[in-house]
Write a protein that holds these residues in place. Structure first.
Motif, short mmCIF file in Angstrom:
data_model
loop_
_atom_site.label_atom_id
_atom_site.label_comp_id
_atom_site.label_asym_id
_atom_site.label_seq_id
_atom_site.Cartn_x
_atom_site.Cartn_y
_atom_site.Cartn_z
N GLU A 79 -5.80 8.18 2.28
CA GLU A 79 -7.28 8.11 1.72
C GLU A 79 -8.26 7.28 2.57
O GLU A 79 -9.50 7.67 2.75
N TYR A 80 -7.75 6.20 2.80
CA TYR A 80 -8.38 5.06 3.68
C TYR A 80 -8.70 5.75 5.13
O TYR A 80 -9.61 5.72 5.44
N GLU A 81 -7.70 6.43 5.65
CA GLU A 81 -7.80 6.86 6.93
C GLU A 81 -8.80 7.92 6.88
O GLU A 81 -9.62 8.28 7.98
N LEU A 82 -8.83 9.09 6.01
CA LEU A 82 -9.66 9.89 5.63
C LEU A 82 -11.44 9.33 5.70
O LEU A 82 -12.30 10.17 6.28
N SER A 83 -11.35 8.43 4.80
CA SER A 83 -12.50 7.83 4.60
C SER A 83 -13.06 6.92 5.97
O SER A 83 -14.32 7.15 6.46
N LEU A 84 -12.31 6.51 6.70
CA LEU A 84 -12.72 6.19 8.18
C LEU A 84 -13.26 7.07 9.12
O LEU A 84 -13.88 7.10 9.80
N LEU A 85 -12.33 8.05 9.07
CA LEU A 85 -12.70 9.47 9.67
C LEU A 85 -13.90 9.96 9.38
O LEU A 85 -14.88 10.47 10.28
N SER A 86 -14.20 9.99 8.27
CA SER A 86 -15.59 10.55 7.75
C SER A 86 -16.77 9.85 8.02
O SER A 86 -17.70 10.24 8.48
N ILE B 15 0.82 -1.20 0.04
CA ILE B 15 -0.04 -0.15 -0.08
C ILE B 15 0.77 1.22 -0.12
O ILE B 15 1.98 1.37 0.36
N THR B 16 0.30 2.46 -0.68
CA THR B 16 1.27 3.51 -0.82
C THR B 16 0.53 4.56 0.19
O THR B 16 -0.37 4.47 1.01
N MET B 17 1.45 5.64 0.57
CA MET B 17 1.06 6.52 1.44
C MET B 17 -0.21 7.09 1.13
O MET B 17 -1.01 7.49 1.84
N ASP B 18 -0.34 7.53 -0.35
CA ASP B 18 -1.75 8.31 -0.70
C ASP B 18 -2.87 7.25 -0.21
O ASP B 18 -4.03 7.86 0.11
N GLU B 19 -2.67 5.96 -0.55
CA GLU B 19 -3.92 5.00 -0.28
C GLU B 19 -4.16 4.91 1.30
O GLU B 19 -5.45 4.85 1.44
N ALA B 20 -3.07 4.90 1.94
CA ALA B 20 -3.21 4.86 3.40
C ALA B 20 -4.00 6.08 3.87
O ALA B 20 -4.83 6.31 4.40
#
Length: 157
Positions: A79-86, A72-77
Motif C-alpha cells: 500500500e505504501y509503495e502504491l501510494s508513492l507511485l500514485s 511492517i507487513t507485506m500489505d502495508e509495504a
C-alpha cells in the motif's frame, strides 16, 4: 484508547517512510541475498512481472524488518509503495524517468547478460579496441631512484 493507537500509527508511518527511503539498490548485503535468491532458481525468469515485483517486495520487507527491528507487513509495504507511485505519477507528469542504464545490475542479471551474449546491454561497458595505442609513449619526468649501494656510499662520509 485512541492515545495508544496514535503512537503505534506514527511509529508504523515512520517505519514505512524509512522503508520507502531505504537504499536497497546500494546495500551490498541485500543485493547479495537477492542475487542468491534469484540466481538459485527460486524465481523463473519467464515469470510474470507482478510475481517478480512481489518476490522483491517480500525480500525487501523481510530484510528491512530484520535490520531495523520493525514489523511492517507485506500489505502495508504494498500500500505504501502504491501510494508513492500514485503521488509521484501525479506530481511528475512530463518528467523523464531515469534511464534504464543508470541502475545498478545485480550479479545474477550481469551473469545472465554475459551468458546470453548481450554484453552491449551492460551499463557503462566500454568496448576496448583490440589494437595497440597509436599515440607515442609519454616521457618520464621523474628522476631515477638511487641504487642501494649509491645510498650507502652517500651516507658513509
Amino acid at each position: 484508547m485512541s492515545t495508544q493507537t496514535e503512537p503505534q500509527q506514527n511509529s508504523k508511518a515512520e517505519a514505512l517512510h524509512l522503508y520507502g527511503s531505504y537504499p536497497f539498490d546500494t546495500d551490498e548485503t541485500y543485493q547479495q541475498g537477492l542475487a542468491s535468491i534469484l540466481g538459485g532458481g527460486k524465481l523463473d525468469p519467464n515469470s510474470p512481472e507482478d510475481l517478480k515485483e512481489e518476490m522483491v517486495r517480500r525480500t525487501r520487507v523481510f530484510y528491512f524488518n530484520r535490520i531495523t527491528g520493525s514489523t511492517i507487513t507485506m500489505d502495508e509495504a504494498r500500500e505504501y509503495e502504491l501510494s508513492l507511485l500514485s503521488s509521484t505519477s501525479q506530481s511528475t507528469k512530463g518528467v523523464v524517468e531515469p534511464n534504464e542504464e543508470d541502475r545498478v545490475l545485480t550479479f545474477a542479471e550481469l551473469k545472465e547478460l554475459i551468458e546470453t551474449g548481450n554484453v552491449d546491454k551492460i551499463p557503462n561497458n566500454k568496448i576496448i579496441p583490440e589494437r595497440l595505442n597509436d599515440a607515442p609513449p609519454s616521457e618520464s619526468t621523474a628522476t631515477a631512484r638511487k641504487k642501494p649501494w649509491e645510498t650507502v656510499v652517500a651516507a658513509e662520509p
